[in-house]
Motif scaffolding. Structure first.
Motif, PDB file in Angstrom:
ATOM      1  N   SER A   1      40.114  37.424  41.044  1.00 51.43           N
ATOM      2  CA  SER A   1      41.095  37.138  42.090  1.00 51.43           C
ATOM      3  C   SER A   1      42.072  36.060  41.624  1.00 51.43           C
ATOM      4  O   SER A   1      41.819  35.341  40.649  1.00 51.43           O
ATOM      5  CB  SER A   1      40.390  36.665  43.362  1.00 51.43           C
ATOM      6  N   LYS A   2      43.178  35.934  42.349  1.00 47.95           N
ATOM      7  CA  LYS A   2      44.202  34.948  41.979  1.00 47.95           C
ATOM      8  C   LYS A   2      43.726  33.515  42.181  1.00 47.95           C
ATOM      9  O   LYS A   2      44.314  32.588  41.615  1.00 47.95           O
ATOM     10  CB  LYS A   2      45.488  35.195  42.765  1.00 47.95           C
ATOM     11  N   ASP A   3      42.680  33.313  42.979  1.00 48.00           N
ATOM     12  CA  ASP A   3      42.172  31.954  43.165  1.00 48.00           C
ATOM     13  C   ASP A   3      41.020  31.636  42.200  1.00 48.00           C
ATOM     14  O   ASP A   3      40.428  30.564  42.270  1.00 48.00           O
ATOM     15  CB  ASP A   3      41.755  31.696  44.614  1.00 48.00           C
ATOM     16  N   ASP A   4      40.734  32.548  41.282  1.00 43.54           N
ATOM     17  CA  ASP A   4      39.722  32.299  40.257  1.00 43.54           C
ATOM     18  C   ASP A   4      40.285  31.338  39.210  1.00 43.54           C
ATOM     19  O   ASP A   4      41.450  31.460  38.815  1.00 43.54           O
ATOM     20  CB  ASP A   4      39.322  33.629  39.593  1.00 43.54           C
TER      21      ASP A   4
ATOM     22  N   TYR B   1      42.057  32.873  36.258  1.00 43.56           N
ATOM     23  CA  TYR B   1      43.308  33.604  36.467  1.00 43.56           C
ATOM     24  C   TYR B   1      44.463  32.880  35.776  1.00 43.56           C
ATOM     25  O   TYR B   1      45.414  33.503  35.326  1.00 43.56           O
ATOM     26  CB  TYR B   1      43.586  33.745  37.966  1.00 43.56           C
TER      27      TYR B   1
END
Length: 386
Positions: A348-351, A354
């Motif tokens: 995910s983009k909040d990982d 990323y």
């Protein structure tokens, strides 16, 4: 006639030049750019290109020279910046592997491609090797049965001095070790052949031979797909012999590159019958041999595909989305190896992994890089066979 500029004139640039020169009736190299302009000039002289030389890609883009395509052959940490600046200037882009250092950069590049209505292709030249193209076609035919296990061998060897070059062996410049910079070819292959990313990834990272490098020189990853099948990816610069390849253990037969086929048949007690399934082996061999050879292989094949895409206003075989998928799997391998956990895809983009900052924050630094020389002696390089 499409005008081409090459940014970065190090080891891989001559292969791009030679590929482009195969299509001299369709494209022309008009500019070379390198932060060491003497290297660009040497390349210009070697191939009698008679083109403009620049020491900065932004100066090149602002020069007024007509450029249609920019080939990016620089270290990974500047791929995104150069690609985005080039696309914002209305240029098509061919970016060397890896596409970028992280998913956030990949997404910014894809957004620039779409916004500027240009073509971007990420180099994965092994798709244009007969051995890989024919392996994929044979797997797709279903003759060997479903893929149960893929063994991906990205075996390379690099001496200690390889990491003396100023940008190599640093997470912030190279973005990683062979997992990102060498196995990227083979990870693209397994993504292409499998047709999807795995659901789960686990991995171990090590540095066993290069104490002048922060990054790994060896990683082993295990991937699990939605259908329960597995793959193993070994990324290495410590393997003597540089024996690269991919082996697919399918339900009814093994097929691989370098090409080989084996098929067992069961005795009543479950053990393999001597001689195997000769009828199936012959059927697979006949199918494989019936596939026509590609007209051009390697970088030359990909360059032709990109020219066709631009001339015909279509997507290239290897798109930016393909490059992003490869970076997603590599990011998952690094996350699994650095954090010692099983990683689920998609990221995910909040990982943390990323972004490049997130990778740098979590990266395992095996050694402190103490040696940094500006340039290694010019010499032939190995770019693999499979």
């Amino acid at each position: 006639m499409l005008n081409v500029a090459i940014v970065g004139t190090g080891n891989i640039a001559p292969i791009h030049v030679e590929g482009l020169l195969e299509f001299s009736d369709r494209c022309k190299i008009v500019a070379l750019c390198d932060i060491y302009p003497e290297k660009a000039e040497a390349l210009n002289k070697k191939y009698n290109l008679d083109c403009e030389i620049f020491d900065d890609h932004e100066k090149m883009l602002a020069s007024g020279i007509k450029i249609d395509i920019v080939h990016i052959c620089t270290p990974p940490y500047v791929h995104a910046e150069i690609a985005i600046n080039s696309m914002n200037a209305g240029k098509h882009v061919v970016v060397e592997k890896p596409m970028a250092t992280c998913l956030a950069e990949c997404d910014a590049m894809l957004e620039a491609e779409k916004r500027n209505n240009v073509v971007m292709s990420c180099v994965a030249q092994n798709r244009f090797r007969n051995s890989i193209y024919k392996l994929k076609k044979t797997a797709e035919s279903g003759i060997a049965g479903k893929i149960c296990y893929a063994n991906v061998k990205s075996y390379w060897w690099r001496g200690h001095s390889y990491y003396d070059l100023w940008w190599r062996g640093l997470w912030e410049k190279e973005g990683g070790g062979p997992t990102l910079n060498h196995a990227v070819h083979h990870i693209d292959m397994v993504n292409w052949i499998e047709g999807s990313l795995p659901e789960e990834v686990t991995a171990m990272l090590a540095n066993v031979m290069h104490d002048n490098s922060e990054v790994e020189d060896l990683s082993i990853a295990v991937l699990r797909y939605q259908d329960g099948s597995l793959a193993q990816v070994t990324s290495s610069v410590v393997h003597h012999g540089e024996e690269q390849g991919i082996e697919l253990q399918c339900a009814d037969a093994k097929i691989s590159a370098p090409w080989d086929v084996k098929a067992e048949i069961s005795r009543p007690n479950g053990f393999p019958q001597e001689g195997g399934n000769k009828e199936l082996v012959n059927k697979i061999e006949e199918f494989y041999k019936s596939l026509p050879d590609l007209k051009y292989e390697g970088h030359t094949g990909q360059i032709e595909d990109v020219l066709n895409a631009i001339e015909n206003n279509k997507k290239p075989l290897i798109s930016g989305e393909d490059g992003r998928r490869t970076i997603e799997l590599i990011s998952a391998i690094y996350k699994a190896g650095c954090k010692k956990e099983i990683v689920k895809l998609p990221l995910s983009k909040d990982d943390d992994f990323y972004t490049f900052d997130g990778l740098l924050k979590n990266a395992v630094r095996f050694y402190e890089k103490a040696t940094a020389i500006e340039n290694l002696p010019p010499d032939d390089i190995t770019v693999g066979n499979y």
